[in-house]
Design a protein around this motif. Structure first.
Motif, mmCIF file in Angstrom:
data_model
loop_
_atom_site.group_PDB
_atom_site.id
_atom_site.type_symbol
_atom_site.label_atom_id
_atom_site.label_comp_id
_atom_site.label_asym_id
_atom_site.label_seq_id
_atom_site.Cartn_x
_atom_site.Cartn_y
_atom_site.Cartn_z
ATOM 1 N N ASP A 1 0.823 -1.208 0.000
ATOM 2 C CA ASP A 1 0.000 0.000 0.000
ATOM 3 C C ASP A 1 0.863 1.267 0.000
ATOM 4 O O ASP A 1 0.497 2.294 -0.567
ATOM 5 C CB ASP A 1 -0.918 -0.031 1.234
ATOM 6 C CG ASP A 1 -2.169 0.798 1.032
ATOM 7 O OD1 ASP A 1 -2.228 1.532 0.025
ATOM 8 O OD2 ASP A 1 -3.070 0.722 1.872
ATOM 9 N N GLU B 1 -10.948 -10.263 0.025
ATOM 10 C CA GLU B 1 -10.668 -8.978 0.677
ATOM 11 C C GLU B 1 -9.273 -8.460 0.289
ATOM 12 O O GLU B 1 -9.101 -7.285 -0.047
ATOM 13 C CB GLU B 1 -10.728 -9.098 2.210
ATOM 14 C CG GLU B 1 -12.083 -9.473 2.778
ATOM 15 C CD GLU B 1 -12.445 -10.953 2.547
ATOM 16 O OE1 GLU B 1 -11.531 -11.803 2.488
ATOM 17 O OE2 GLU B 1 -13.649 -11.245 2.414
ATOM 18 N N ARG C 1 -8.108 -5.152 -2.032
ATOM 19 C CA ARG C 1 -7.177 -4.096 -1.626
ATOM 20 C C ARG C 1 -6.168 -3.819 -2.738
ATOM 21 O O ARG C 1 -5.888 -2.666 -3.075
ATOM 22 C CB ARG C 1 -6.396 -4.525 -0.376
ATOM 23 C CG ARG C 1 -7.147 -4.306 0.920
ATOM 24 C CD ARG C 1 -6.233 -4.523 2.122
ATOM 25 N NE ARG C 1 -5.272 -3.438 2.313
ATOM 26 C CZ ARG C 1 -4.308 -3.453 3.222
ATOM 27 N NH1 ARG C 1 -4.167 -4.493 4.027
ATOM 28 N NH2 ARG C 1 -3.483 -2.443 3.351
ATOM 29 N N TRP D 1 -5.902 -0.051 -5.269
ATOM 30 C CA TRP D 1 -4.883 0.978 -5.508
ATOM 31 C C TRP D 1 -4.409 0.968 -6.960
ATOM 32 O O TRP D 1 -3.405 1.567 -7.316
ATOM 33 C CB TRP D 1 -3.747 0.929 -4.491
ATOM 34 C CG TRP D 1 -2.920 -0.313 -4.398
ATOM 35 C CD1 TRP D 1 -2.111 -0.813 -5.359
ATOM 36 C CD2 TRP D 1 -2.784 -1.183 -3.262
ATOM 37 N NE1 TRP D 1 -1.484 -1.948 -4.906
ATOM 38 C CE2 TRP D 1 -1.870 -2.189 -3.625
ATOM 39 C CE3 TRP D 1 -3.335 -1.204 -1.981
ATOM 40 C CZ2 TRP D 1 -1.500 -3.217 -2.760
ATOM 41 C CZ3 TRP D 1 -2.965 -2.227 -1.118
ATOM 42 C CH2 TRP D 1 -2.076 -3.223 -1.495
#
Ligand SMILES: Cc1cc2nc3c(=O)[nH]c(=O)nc-3n(C[C@H](O)[C@H](O)[C@H](O)COP(=O)(O)O)c2cc1C
Length: 346
Positions: A120, A137, A141, A145
């Protein structure tokens, strides 16, 4: 969307992520030549991933790929581990090692929330997965991004599963490929087929771009992969002797010798089938065994043997992953290998 659109690299040539034999230097050299360099992260913890990502982003401005495994970590099995250590005991004695010592072997961890936290911070342009996909999940994520998601399929069923699960690009990994088979819906090796057989059928089965992988060692093979409907290639073995790789001296020497013509699938080094150069351990133990600890636990007991034999200049117990086609392995820079492969592009 075409592969060029989603990868953003100048060339549709992906340097295969190869845990244990390369880091940022190899990846960055490929990026600088216009290919998509890959950073293997399966053996790195969060700090290691952060260090490598920091390094690659200082070494190159090009897009790059970050690679993870998605296996389910097995519970420890003391009985199996004991039996495996007993089988290896004569080799410990031969090499003067304490068979009752419990050094930890190399760990290979599946992609998890800690790794995602590090990613991240960098939001890498491309993320690739081997052995399936992470949880819904975690994948959400990664996609949130903006990273393009690549995943390896070894059968048509796996390609469809990955497509349905959200992969943006499928890497069709033929049986010739070096390293671990990415198989995850089956452990039946009779389902595994060559690149020539797999690629056109995966292209027909999914409507996302397909990258061909396995046995591609020169420009002619790149042209052949594209003729089969692939939009790009992923090449590993051809980069193993590059100065930017961290391939060990025994592995490099074996690749440069006639031994490089003989590879086999083996599970004795990790617990999962992987293709490597045939060596003493594979010959004497048998390349595929039913009694090895589950992936990745088998490595722990072999690792001290590997280190001791390598200290004597021998690769008797080394996992020297390589694909069937080692003819492209040359001791030249990764940029040169990439440019030579690119000569097969239209
Ligand atoms: C030394 C070595 C290590 C590998 N490690 C990984 C890895 O960490 N992650 C991965 O997705 N694939 C790994 N692979 C498999 C490659 O992604 C790819 O399928 C293979 O290199 C393609 O076939 P080729 O070696 O004939 O070019 C590895 C392959 C080799 C040769």
């Amino acid at each position: 969307m075409s592969l060029a659109d989603v990868l953003n690299s100048e060339l549709p040539i992906v340097q295969a992520p190869m845990a244990g034999v390369q880091g940022s230097e190899l990846a960055a050299a490929v990026c600088d030549a216009g290919g998509l360099g890959s950073l293997p992260c399966a053996t790195l913890g969060p700090d290691g991933i952060r260090a490598e990502l920091t390094r690659i982003t200082t070494l190159t401005n090009g897009p790059y790929n970050v690679n993870f495994f998605c296996h389910t970590a097995p519970p420890p099995d003391a009985e199996r581990d004991k039996a495996w250590r007993l089988r290896l005991r004569p080799y410990y004695e031969e090499l003067g090692l304490d068979p009752d010592a419990r050094p930890s072997g190399p760990t290979r961890s599946p992609f998890d929330a800690d790794a995602a936290d590090v990613l991240d911070e960098f939001r890498p342009p491309v993320v690739s997965f081997h052995f399936g996909l992470p949880s819904v999940e975690l994948l959400a994520r990664v996609k949130a991004w903006g990273s393009t998601v690549l995943a390896s399929a070894t059968t048509i069923d796996e390609a469809r599963w990955l497509h349905d699960g959200g992969a943006d690009v499928i890497i069709a990994q033929g049986l010739e490929a070096g390293g671990h088979r990415g198989m995850f819906l089956t452990d039946d090796l009779t389902t595994q087929v060559s690149t020539l057989t797999l690629v056109p059928q995966v292209v027909a089965a999914v409507d996302v771009p397909v990258i061909a992988s396995g046995g591609i060692a020169d420009a002619r093979a790149v042209a052949a992969a594209l003729a089969l409907g692939a939009e790009g290639v992923q090449v590993g073995t051809a980069y193993l002797r590059c100065p930017e790789a961290t391939t060990s001296p025994v592995h490099r020497a074996a690749l440069a010798s006639e031994d490089s013509r003989h590879t086999a699938l083996t599970n004795v080094f990790s617990g999962r089938p992987a293709r490597g150069l045939v060596n003493r351990a594979m010959r004497e133990l048998g390349a595929m065994r039913d009694d090895v600890p589950a992936f990745p636990l088998a490595s722990a007991a072999v690792a001290p043997l590997r280190a001791a034999a390598e200290a004597q200049g021998r690769g008797d117990f080394s996992w020297m992953w390589a694909g069937q086609n080692t003819s492209g392995c040359r001791e030249v820079g990764a940029g040169e290998i990439t440019r030579d492969l690119a000569a097969g592009l239209p």
